[in-house]
Design a protein around this motif. Structure first.
Motif, PDB file in Angstrom:
ATOM      1  N   ILE A   7      53.299  43.325  58.848  1.00  0.00           N
ATOM      2  CA  ILE A   7      53.982  43.243  59.790  1.00  0.00           C
ATOM      3  C   ILE A   7      55.148  44.195  59.782  1.00  0.00           C
ATOM      4  O   ILE A   7      55.916  43.800  58.943  1.00  0.00           O
ATOM      5  N   ALA A   8      54.992  44.609  61.364  1.00  0.00           N
ATOM      6  CA  ALA A   8      56.239  45.173  61.583  1.00  0.00           C
ATOM      7  C   ALA A   8      56.935  44.948  63.000  1.00  0.00           C
ATOM      8  O   ALA A   8      55.826  44.868  63.843  1.00  0.00           O
ATOM      9  N   CYS A   9      57.846  45.312  63.554  1.00  0.00           N
ATOM     10  CA  CYS A   9      58.378  45.305  65.234  1.00  0.00           C
ATOM     11  C   CYS A   9      59.276  46.431  65.374  1.00  0.00           C
ATOM     12  O   CYS A   9      60.560  46.237  64.768  1.00  0.00           O
ATOM     13  N   LEU A  10      59.219  47.344  66.302  1.00  0.00           N
ATOM     14  CA  LEU A  10      60.842  47.840  66.729  1.00  0.00           C
ATOM     15  C   LEU A  10      61.426  47.122  67.550  1.00  0.00           C
ATOM     16  O   LEU A  10      61.374  46.823  68.614  1.00  0.00           O
ATOM     17  N   LEU A  11      62.741  46.765  66.799  1.00  0.00           N
ATOM     18  CA  LEU A  11      63.634  45.721  67.774  1.00  0.00           C
ATOM     19  C   LEU A  11      64.337  46.196  68.612  1.00  0.00           C
ATOM     20  O   LEU A  11      64.403  47.648  69.249  1.00  0.00           O
ATOM     21  N   VAL A  12      64.140  45.396  69.793  1.00  0.00           N
ATOM     22  CA  VAL A  12      64.827  45.724  70.698  1.00  0.00           C
ATOM     23  C   VAL A  12      66.369  45.276  70.906  1.00  0.00           C
ATOM     24  O   VAL A  12      66.549  45.322  69.267  1.00  0.00           O
ATOM     25  N   ALA A  13      67.330  45.975  71.679  1.00  0.00           N
ATOM     26  CA  ALA A  13      68.479  46.344  70.987  1.00  0.00           C
ATOM     27  C   ALA A  13      68.926  44.554  72.146  1.00  0.00           C
ATOM     28  O   ALA A  13      68.629  43.674  72.614  1.00  0.00           O
ATOM     29  N   THR A  14      70.317  43.646  71.068  1.00  0.00           N
ATOM     30  CA  THR A  14      70.782  43.194  70.694  1.00  0.00           C
ATOM     31  C   THR A  14      71.950  42.380  71.910  1.00  0.00           C
ATOM     32  O   THR A  14      72.660  44.010  72.163  1.00  0.00           O
ATOM     33  N   ILE A  15      72.612  41.569  72.666  1.00  0.00           N
ATOM     34  CA  ILE A  15      74.288  42.311  72.772  1.00  0.00           C
ATOM     35  C   ILE A  15      75.631  41.713  71.834  1.00  0.00           C
ATOM     36  O   ILE A  15      76.913  41.571  71.446  1.00  0.00           O
ATOM     37  N   ALA A  16      74.203  41.113  70.667  1.00  0.00           N
ATOM     38  CA  ALA A  16      75.302  41.123  69.479  1.00  0.00           C
ATOM     39  C   ALA A  16      75.408  42.039  68.003  1.00  0.00           C
ATOM     40  O   ALA A  16      73.990  41.885  67.857  1.00  0.00           O
ATOM     41  N   ALA A  17      76.084  41.835  66.866  1.00  0.00           N
ATOM     42  CA  ALA A  17      75.897  41.956  66.118  1.00  0.00           C
ATOM     43  C   ALA A  17      75.378  40.750  65.086  1.00  0.00           C
ATOM     44  O   ALA A  17      75.661  40.046  65.584  1.00  0.00           O
ATOM     45  N   PRO A  18      74.209  40.807  63.935  1.00  0.00           N
ATOM     46  CA  PRO A  18      74.468  39.570  63.159  1.00  0.00           C
ATOM     47  C   PRO A  18      75.463  38.957  62.418  1.00  0.00           C
ATOM     48  O   PRO A  18      76.508  40.248  62.226  1.00  0.00           O
ATOM     49  N   VAL A  19      75.912  37.729  62.802  1.00  0.00           N
ATOM     50  CA  VAL A  19      76.983  36.901  62.308  1.00  0.00           C
ATOM     51  C   VAL A  19      76.443  35.966  61.232  1.00  0.00           C
ATOM     52  O   VAL A  19      75.066  35.013  61.889  1.00  0.00           O
ATOM     53  N   ASP A  20      77.017  35.763  60.390  1.00  0.00           N
ATOM     54  CA  ASP A  20      76.935  35.085  59.310  1.00  0.00           C
ATOM     55  C   ASP A  20      76.683  32.706  59.806  1.00  0.00           C
ATOM     56  O   ASP A  20      77.527  32.782  60.500  1.00  0.00           O
ATOM     57  N   ASP A  21      75.423  33.176  59.326  1.00  0.00           N
ATOM     58  CA  ASP A  21      75.936  30.809  59.438  1.00  0.00           C
ATOM     59  C   ASP A  21      75.729  31.020  58.202  1.00  0.00           C
ATOM     60  O   ASP A  21      74.831  30.375  57.469  1.00  0.00           O
ATOM     61  N   PRO A  22      76.811  29.962  57.504  1.00  0.00           N
ATOM     62  CA  PRO A  22      76.871  29.276  56.581  1.00  0.00           C
ATOM     63  C   PRO A  22      75.664  28.007  56.443  1.00  0.00           C
ATOM     64  O   PRO A  22      74.927  27.374  55.287  1.00  0.00           O
ATOM     65  N   ASN A  23      75.383  27.219  57.668  1.00  0.00           N
ATOM     66  CA  ASN A  23      73.830  26.442  57.441  1.00  0.00           C
ATOM     67  C   ASN A  23      73.031  26.833  57.680  1.00  0.00           C
ATOM     68  O   ASN A  23      71.741  26.266  57.707  1.00  0.00           O
ATOM     69  N   LEU A 116      71.858  36.437  65.354  1.00  0.00           N
ATOM     70  CA  LEU A 116      72.283  36.803  65.946  1.00  0.00           C
ATOM     71  C   LEU A 116      71.104  36.272  67.858  1.00  0.00           C
ATOM     72  O   LEU A 116      70.070  35.763  67.549  1.00  0.00           O
ATOM     73  N   GLN A 117      71.213  37.171  68.367  1.00  0.00           N
ATOM     74  CA  GLN A 117      70.784  36.216  70.095  1.00  0.00           C
ATOM     75  C   GLN A 117      69.924  37.725  71.017  1.00  0.00           C
ATOM     76  O   GLN A 117      71.112  38.637  71.321  1.00  0.00           O
ATOM     77  N   TYR A 118      69.375  37.644  71.003  1.00  0.00           N
ATOM     78  CA  TYR A 118      68.627  38.539  71.905  1.00  0.00           C
ATOM     79  C   TYR A 118      69.001  37.905  73.177  1.00  0.00           C
ATOM     80  O   TYR A 118      68.318  36.824  73.605  1.00  0.00           O
ATOM     81  N   GLY A 119      68.954  39.044  74.331  1.00  0.00           N
ATOM     82  CA  GLY A 119      68.881  39.160  76.223  1.00  0.00           C
ATOM     83  C   GLY A 119      69.735  38.661  76.493  1.00  0.00           C
ATOM     84  O   GLY A 119      69.776  38.827  77.907  1.00  0.00           O
ATOM     85  N   GLY A 120      70.963  38.296  75.634  1.00  0.00           N
ATOM     86  CA  GLY A 120      72.428  37.539  76.828  1.00  0.00           C
ATOM     87  C   GLY A 120      72.410  35.870  76.312  1.00  0.00           C
ATOM     88  O   GLY A 120      72.179  35.768  75.451  1.00  0.00           O
ATOM     89  N   PRO A 121      73.160  35.476  77.482  1.00  0.00           N
ATOM     90  CA  PRO A 121      73.886  34.342  76.591  1.00  0.00           C
ATOM     91  C   PRO A 121      72.877  32.837  76.652  1.00  0.00           C
ATOM     92  O   PRO A 121      73.480  32.217  76.261  1.00  0.00           O
ATOM     93  N   GLN A 122      71.380  33.168  77.360  1.00  0.00           N
ATOM     94  CA  GLN A 122      70.529  32.185  77.660  1.00  0.00           C
ATOM     95  C   GLN A 122      69.501  32.688  76.740  1.00  0.00           C
ATOM     96  O   GLN A 122      68.160  32.560  76.788  1.00  0.00           O
TER      97      GLN A 122
END
Length: 214
Positions: A7-23, A116-122
């Motif tokens: 399984i694979a996917c060509l990643l689309v652009a994101t507004i932020a780099a990955p951020v560690d989530d301790p939870n 991370l979050q795709y596409g913006g604040p929402q």
């Protein structure tokens, strides 16, 4: 001949780099779901580049330990109770033995990279994992939705003698299977259980937790 690819996917652009989530934890997907897979694969062999671009339907049923992939002119049914798969094309059926189990949760050996979050604040919030530990000569990432653990995107790069890039995105996923007949194995043309003694193993690439594709 239909073959198994990651399984694979060509990643689309994101507004932020990955951020560690301790939870964050290694989540588990719903026990049943289905939707569309859009795949692009590039393979370089003998100096020749081969590219495939497909749209398929994928059906996942962990309750009954089975999965199905349906594309134009073919259907692949995987029975994880019997560890057998059946590729049905134009009235012919090719059985194969499987060696890898059906997974329901993000594998422990998939290392958490960040959120991370795709596409913006929402936009869509996802958790991303590395699949580098799945097999030699494999590099890649897979993303799941942060709220309900639905697979979203995966990119897998094969760095062996025949380098490859496999990419897939999952879209329009629903937590149900409207047509269970996609798992039916027609006999004939598929052989009965007593005729499967000499069936060969299906080659498996370790980069992918879920689907089999042509």
């Amino acid at each position: 001949m239909l073959t198994l690819v990651a399984i694979a996917c060509l990643l689309v652009a994101t507004i932020a780099a990955p951020v560690d989530d301790p939870n964050q934890s290694h989540c588990c997907t719903p026990k049943q779901w289905s939707g569309t897979m859009r795949s692009i694969s590039d393979t370089l062999s003998g100096g020749k580049l081969t590219t495939t671009n497909q749209t398929l339907m994928y059906y996942y049923d962990y309750n009954n330990m089975r999965a199905a992939t349906v594309g134009k002119g073919f259907r692949l049914v995987q029975d994880f109770n019997k560890m057998e798969s059946y590729t049905i094309v134009s009235g012919t059926c090719t059985p194969s033995k499987m060696t890898e189990p059906l997974l329901n949760c993000v594998p422990e050996k998939a290392a958490f990279i960040g959120s991370l979050q795709y596409g913006g604040p929402q936009g869509l919030r996802v958790n991303e994992y590395s699949v580098d530990a799945f097999a030699p000569n494999i590099k890649g990432r897979i993303s799941y939705t942060a709220d309900d653990c639905i697979p979203v995107l995966e990119t897998v790069i094969g760095t062996g003698p025949d380098p490859s890039l496999h990419s897939i995105e999952f879209v329009d996923i629903v937590p149900s299977i409207k047509d269970p007949s996609v798992f039916d194995v027609p006999r004939p043309p598929c052989p009965t259980d007593t005729e499967l003694d000499n069936v060969v193993d299906m080659p498996t690439q370790q980069g992918s937790p879920f689907a089999a594709l042509p």
